[in-house]
Design a protein around this motif. Structure first.
Motif, short mmCIF file in Angstrom:
data_model
loop_
_atom_site.label_atom_id
_atom_site.label_comp_id
_atom_site.label_asym_id
_atom_site.label_seq_id
_atom_site.Cartn_x
_atom_site.Cartn_y
_atom_site.Cartn_z
N HIS A 40 1.04 -1.12 0.07
CA HIS A 40 -0.01 -0.14 0.14
C HIS A 40 0.85 1.27 0.27
N TRP A 41 1.83 1.10 0.78
CA TRP A 41 3.04 2.42 0.71
C TRP A 41 3.43 2.57 -0.83
N GLU A 42 3.73 1.47 -1.24
CA GLU A 42 4.40 1.58 -2.91
C GLU A 42 3.17 2.11 -3.76
N MET B 44 14.25 4.81 2.16
CA MET B 44 15.14 4.04 1.86
C MET B 44 14.87 3.60 0.17
N ARG B 45 13.54 3.46 -0.33
CA ARG B 45 13.29 3.37 -1.64
C ARG B 45 13.80 4.52 -2.22
N LEU B 46 13.58 5.69 -2.04
CA LEU B 46 14.27 6.78 -2.63
C LEU B 46 15.74 6.61 -2.79
N HIS C 225 20.58 3.50 -8.11
CA HIS C 225 20.81 2.45 -9.26
C HIS C 225 19.64 2.90 -10.30
N PHE C 226 18.77 3.34 -10.24
CA PHE C 226 17.68 3.70 -11.20
C PHE C 226 17.27 5.00 -11.09
N LYS D 180 9.53 5.51 -11.99
CA LYS D 180 8.34 4.49 -11.93
C LYS D 180 8.69 2.99 -11.34
N PHE D 181 9.91 2.77 -10.71
CA PHE D 181 10.36 1.42 -10.54
C PHE D 181 9.58 1.04 -9.19
N ASN D 182 9.17 -0.13 -9.47
CA ASN D 182 8.35 -0.85 -8.43
C ASN D 182 9.33 -1.30 -7.48
N PHE D 183 9.62 -0.87 -6.36
CA PHE D 183 10.73 -1.35 -5.45
C PHE D 183 9.96 -2.49 -4.58
N TYR D 184 8.73 -2.45 -4.49
CA TYR D 184 8.21 -3.67 -3.53
C TYR D 184 8.11 -4.66 -4.26
N ASP D 185 7.95 -4.68 -5.45
CA ASP D 185 7.84 -5.97 -6.17
C ASP D 185 9.37 -6.59 -6.31
#
Length: 478
Positions: free
Chosen positions: A174-176, A235-237, A243-244, A249-254
């Motif tokens: 949900h956060w993603e 941490m996602r940012l 790296h990207f 729009k990279f889906n970090f959760y998946d």
């Protein structure tokens, strides 16, 4: 004196019935694994590979069973001095009942006659030499069952741990999704990090207290809200910007879940050196030592240490961001910088190895407890005192719950704060081709380096060419 009936004197309908039931159960189990594999192959390829690992473990168990059956008569004919049986025993006392239990013989008095059960012939073979058998057939069967229970328990508990961890991390999805909906461009994400409490909560008072206090704060943080929404966003940012940078729009959760499933494929198996630990554990199970109680503290201690270390990494990232922001380094200072220097031995891999060992050690405690309970009963001396036994099982439950709901989610996200990203970012076929290409480039580079002087300038040119290719995959962790 009468002995047990062999197949020569057993009715054929009994032999056929027993074999039919065993074959039927085996076929049902095999078909269930087959259909489960088909379902996982369509949906979760990495979990399907973990199932294949499970089948390998079952094949190993089948081979162990075959060896025990083939060599059981040979083992029973190994005779040793009776004095050796008085040392390193799990139970005190040398009464006739315990001796009969070990040698596989029992005495029943009916009309003054004595009836020998299986193992009696072997006991007579050794007693004629004034010695005793090394191990009875009944004891071999118990060891056989314990090895099987241990392997199955490890696989089941590993699967339960990962599944519970994935359920715990469903909130992160949900956060993603909220980040994707709001727009995840770099300026927006940086402004969001500036507003969130990630830095304030993680770095509150860091400049005024000693690092010991920060470690204590990290230790207790793993027990409540180990990963918050602010932690995930920051941490996602940091990962995306490192790296990207051009793929917002990279889906970090998946990516993170896929990488965790690949790691699970390694965790579900039993490494050969873990069986060495099993032998050591069985060796030190001596009466009065309470060895298994003290051994149960090992996975708990390691788990608490790992959880504190992973929380400390998050705190250290936040502290570095706060320091750069205070120094006025602009928007770039707000982004966390992943680095291998944050981890033990400069790599996230040792953390996974320790988690694997913890799960195996915990499975050993569970397996041994329930195996002894079912085989010998609650009043058996091998069960140890009730206080120690209850404490052991409570510690095992605590380790299982803490690993599932705190340590595993922490590892799932913090392990990506290293300098490299994992091959889970690619499709499986692409990752295989890249892995093969990188290995080939390294081999060519080594060949060019060894032939440098002989090949002259041409060899030097090939060396530079071979060196440049693997450098392009330096940030990929296969």
């Amino acid at each position: 004196m009468s002995s047990e009936a062999t197949l020569e004197h057993t009715p054929t309908w009994i032999v056929a019935s027993v074999c039919s039931v065993i074959v039927l159960i085996s076929l049902v189990f095999e078909r269930a694994l087959h259909h489960l594999g088909k379902a996982l192959e369509r949906r979760r390829v990495t979990l399907y590979e973990a199932l294949l690992k499970l089948k390998e473990e079952l094949m190993l168990l089948g081979f162990v069973s075959l060896l025990l059956v083939v060599f059981q008569d040979l083992i029973q004919k190994i005779c040793i001095d009776e004095s050796l049986m008085e040392h390193w025993r799990p139970c005190r006392g040398g009464n006739e009942a315990s001796a009969a239990a070990h040698y596989g013989s029992a005495s029943t008095f009916a009309g003054g006659g004595r009836r020998m059960l299986k193992g009696g012939a072997t006991f007579g073979h050794c007693s004629s030499k004034g010695k005793v058998p090394l191990l009875s057939r009944h004891a071999l069967e118990q060891v056989h069952i314990f090895i099987f229970v241990l392997a199955i328990t490890h696989v089941v508990l590993s699967a339960v741990t990962v599944l519970l961890g994935l359920l715990q991390m469903r909130t992160w999805k949900h956060w993603e999704n909220s980040i994707q909906e709001e727009g995840s461009t770099a300026p927006k994400m940086i402004k969001r990090v500036q507003k969130i409490k990630f830095i304030q909560d993680r770095c509150k008072g860091c400049e005024k207290v000693a690092w010991v206090i920060i470690w204590m704060r990290s230790f207790f943080k793993q027990f409540y809200g180990s990963v918050s929404n602010d932690d995930y966003v920051a941490m996602r940012l940091g990962f995306v910007m490192e790296h990207f940078r051009g793929h917002h729009k990279f889906n970090f959760y998946d990516y993170m879940i896929k990488a965790l499933e690949k790691d699970f494929k390694r965790v579900v198996g039993i490494k050969w050196y873990y069986w060495i630990f099993v032998m050591i554990f069985l060796l030190v199970n001596i009466t009065g030592w309470h060895s298994y109680f003290w051994i149960s503290l090992v996975p708990l201690s390691l788990l608490l240490l790992i959880g504190a270390k992973l929380e400390h990494i998050i705190n250290k990232l936040a502290y570095e961001v706060a320091s750069k922001h205070a120094a006025g380094q602009g928007e770039g200072g707000i982004v966390v910088r992943p680095s291998d220097e944050l981890f033990w031995f400069h790599s996230p891999r040792p953390v996974l190895v320790l988690i694997h060992f913890i799960l195996f050690q915990n499975a050993f405690e569970f397996a041994y407890f329930f195996w002894t309970l079912a085989t010998f009963g609650v009043n058996s001396c091998i069960m140890d005192r009730p206080g120690y036994s209850v404490s052991r099982i409570v510690i095992c439950v605590v380790v299982q719950v803490l690993c599932s709901y705190s340590t595993l989610p922490l590892y799932a996200i913090v392990s990506h704060m290293g300098s490299s990203f994992k091959s889970a970012v690619f499709a499986d076929d692409v990752a295989d081709h890249l892995r093969g290409w990188a290995d080939g480039a390294r081999r060519r580079m080594r060949r060019s380096a060894t032939a440098g002087d002989a090949a002259g300038c041409l060899g030097a040119e090939r060396s530079l060419e071979g060196r440049s290719r693997p450098d392009q995959l330096r940030s990929i962790s296969f």
